[in-house]
Enzyme design. Structure first.
Site, PDB file in Angstrom:
ATOM      1  N   HIS A  27      34.278  73.634  -3.681  1.00 64.04           N
ATOM      2  CA  HIS A  27      33.079  73.180  -4.381  1.00 64.04           C
ATOM      3  C   HIS A  27      33.408  72.077  -5.376  1.00 64.04           C
ATOM      4  CE1 HIS A  27      30.345  75.705  -2.458  1.00 64.04           C
ATOM      5  NE2 HIS A  27      30.498  76.798  -3.162  1.00 64.04           N
ATOM      6  N   GLU A  84      29.474  70.747  24.096  1.00 57.76           N
ATOM      7  CA  GLU A  84      30.696  71.077  23.348  1.00 57.76           C
ATOM      8  C   GLU A  84      31.833  71.536  24.250  1.00 57.76           C
ATOM      9  OE1 GLU A  84      29.474  73.302  19.453  1.00 57.76           O
ATOM     10  OE2 GLU A  84      28.069  73.878  21.034  1.00 57.76           O
ATOM     11  N   ASP A 122      34.282  70.636  18.670  1.00 59.17           N
ATOM     12  CA  ASP A 122      34.602  71.634  19.684  1.00 59.17           C
ATOM     13  C   ASP A 122      34.948  70.987  21.025  1.00 59.17           C
ATOM     14  OD1 ASP A 122      34.735  74.223  18.663  1.00 59.17           O
ATOM     15  OD2 ASP A 122      32.563  74.399  18.548  1.00 59.17           O
TER      16      ASP A 122
END
Length: 559
Positions: A188, A430, A454
């Site tokens: 964060h 993908e 992916d």
């Protein structure tokens, strides 16, 4: 002159004196309590105080950095009263007779270790959030006042790590850059640094020594390079880079409202990827043309149980309404593999990336899928919705998903619930299987969106979570690029459009290639919109496409 290499997580160049963050710390008391009820009430009082403080920080973050930054502290509020976290503390107090401070500290260690053991880098980064929330509770119990920056001049701030709450409370006029020994690009603090536009470098380890304090340092957040006591030549070079970056940013700001069109008139849609309704603000600020990927699993990751239809409906409705008439493509539930959710009760798998995930879960547990689809179709009445199914390998999967969509529409119609009749259905490409049958899949849907992360993983048999594989995981590999060309050709032959929503979409070294092979849409993080728009507008496909297509037909050069 001393040089140190870290990981750049927020671009920009900062120069100034090096200052080590002063964190107030109280000794952790550890003792046995007799009155466990009283000790539990001590914890609950600290918990209430922490939630109030985090609410104030959320408002401060919203004012300084927008809704994205505020969400960090709202998430911390939820974490502070998470039932599993609270029950673990309660058990230590009531059953082991620990004092509140010791119970919080041990629970923080337990939960942080649990997050760090996960495969998903995003979830690993949540360990820092647990520690931050727990530190706040401990500070309230001990009466400790937070430390900070005791400097009269702006500084480059160094720390072991920085919690989001520490970052947002600092006087930003005194910060020229961040350096942390730990941390990651998905922490964060890294996200906040990027939002605030402050250069940041993480992961420098023990190379940053305390006796460097006060010495002049230059940080380059794009390369992760740190220079202490720079010579004149290095200083001049990096200052020129800083001025050039500022000039480019001013130039990019002038592109807001401009079309994404090449010099020879070819148009590409530039959309945004988001993970929650709060991210819409960033899309609007950065002039995104729509949302090409809304990751709906945030609703499931932030709950202790399956989110209900109304809860999902409100989230989808908010995004569609906020985006007004711009297209919003929402990906149906995509969990499994590196995104595990306990209450789903998924079995342990030896190869989770090849197991029960995404659309496979939805088709084998249709009650979960139907709830989400009902919420999506109800929300479609409030904007321009596209629904996208992830992890497709076969035509029958798409037809089964479409059949359930049709059942949901019939149910809503019978109930008199309004929904749009113009919801577009698409799939993510993908897997190599989806690529090889893309000519057939294109007859079933309205659009394709390629998930390059992916697709690269499955094509190259290379785990994208394994940092040790380095150059072996190469999204520029000719096999991947040729697959993109095949998918684009099959899409256009069947009258549908094709986009890319994986990280590769924002790679400006690939923009010319995407335009040459016929990609219609690129979906990127909001901050990448204007640089991508600039790259599109600088391209002349009459010059670049023949060269690129010839290379693809022959042998695409190794990257």
């Amino acid at each position: 002159m001393i040089t140190i290499q870290g990981k750049g997580v927020s671009a920009g160049v900062g120069i100034g004196p090096l200052y080590f963050y002063q964190r107030a710390q109280a000794a952790l008391p550890r003792y046995t309590v007799e009155d466990t009820d009283a000790e539990w009430h001590r914890f609950k009082g600290a918990q209430t105080g922490a939630i109030e403080q985090l609410g104030e920080l959320a408002e401060k973050a919203r004012a300084e950095a927008g809704d994205d930054a505020a969400l960090l502290f709202e998430t911390h509020q939820m974490m502070a009263e998470d039932l599993d976290y609270e029950e673990a503390i309660e058990q230590r107090i009531t059953e082991q007779k620990m004092n509140a401070e010791a119970a919080i500290s041990d629970t923080a260690d337990q939960f942080a270790a649990m997050f760090e053991a996960m495969e998903d880098t995003y979830m690993q980064a949540r360990a820092a959030d647990v520690r931050d929330v727990s530190r706040r509770l401990l500070d309230i119990l001990s009466g400790t006042v937070a430390g900070g920056i005791a400097s009269d001049v702006p500084v480059v701030l160094a720390a072991d790590d920085l919690a989001p709450s520490e970052t947002i409370q600092m006087d930003k006029t005194k910060i020229l850059g961040f350096i942390t020994a730990g941390g990651s690009g998905s922490s964060h603090t890294a996200i906040l640094a990027r939002t605030l536009g402050i250069p940041a470098i993480v992961g420098v380890g023990a190379a940053l020594k305390a006796d460097y304090a006060g010495r002049e340092v230059i940080v380059d957040g794009s390369t992760g390079n740190i220079v202490i006591d720079p010579d004149d030549m290095t200083r001049d070079r990096l200052m020129k880079k800083r001025e050039e970056a500022l000039r480019l940013q001013r130039l990019l700001e002038t592109l807001k409202g401009q079309p994404n069109i090449t010099k020879d008139g070819k148009t590409v849609r530039v959309y945004c990827n988001i993970a929650s309704p709060e991210d819409v603000h960033a899309v609007q600020v950065n002039d995104g043309g729509g949302i090409g990927l809304f990751r709906s699993e945030f609703l499931y990751l932030n709950c202790d149980d399956f989110p209900g239809e109304d809860q999902q409906f409100e989230a989808y409705k908010q995004v569609l309404a906020d985006m007004e008439d711009k297209e919003v493509i929402i990906r149906t539930l995509d969990i499994g593999a590196d995104k595990k959710i306990g209450y789903f009760g998924l079995p342990q798998e030896e190869n989770p990336a090849l197991g029960m995930r995404a659309l496979r879960i939805c088709l084998t547990r249709p009650e979960i899928f139907r709830t989400q689809l009902r919420a999506l179709y109800r929300a479609s009445a409030f904007g321009k919705l596209g629904i996208m199914f992830p992890m497709v390998t076969s035509v029958w999967e798409v037809r089964e998903a479409k059949r359930i969509c049709e059942e949901v529409r019939r149910e809503l119609k019978a109930e008199g619930v309004p929904y749009s009749e113009d919801v577009k259905l698409g799939i993510m490409i993908e897997t190599p299987a989806a690529v090889m049958v893309s000519d057939r899949l294109a007859k079933e849907v309205d659009f394709f969106s390629v998930g390059t992360n992916d697709l690269t993983q499955y094509t190259l048999a290379c785990d994208r979570q394994n940092n040790d594989l380095g150059r072996f995981y190469d999204p520029h590999h000719p096999a991947v690029v040729r697959m993109l060309k095949l998918v684009a050709d099959n899409a256009h032959k069947n009258g549908i459009w094709v986009g890319i929503c994986g990280e590769l979409a924002a790679d400006l070294t690939m923009t010319e290639t995407f335009l040459a092979i016929g990609i219609d849409e690129l979906s990127v993080s909001p901050r990448a919109v204007l640089p991508l728009r600039n790259a599109v507008r600088m391209t002349d496909t009459r010059e670049t496409s023949p060269r690129i297509l010839a290379a693809l037909a022959d042998e695409y050069p190794a990257h």
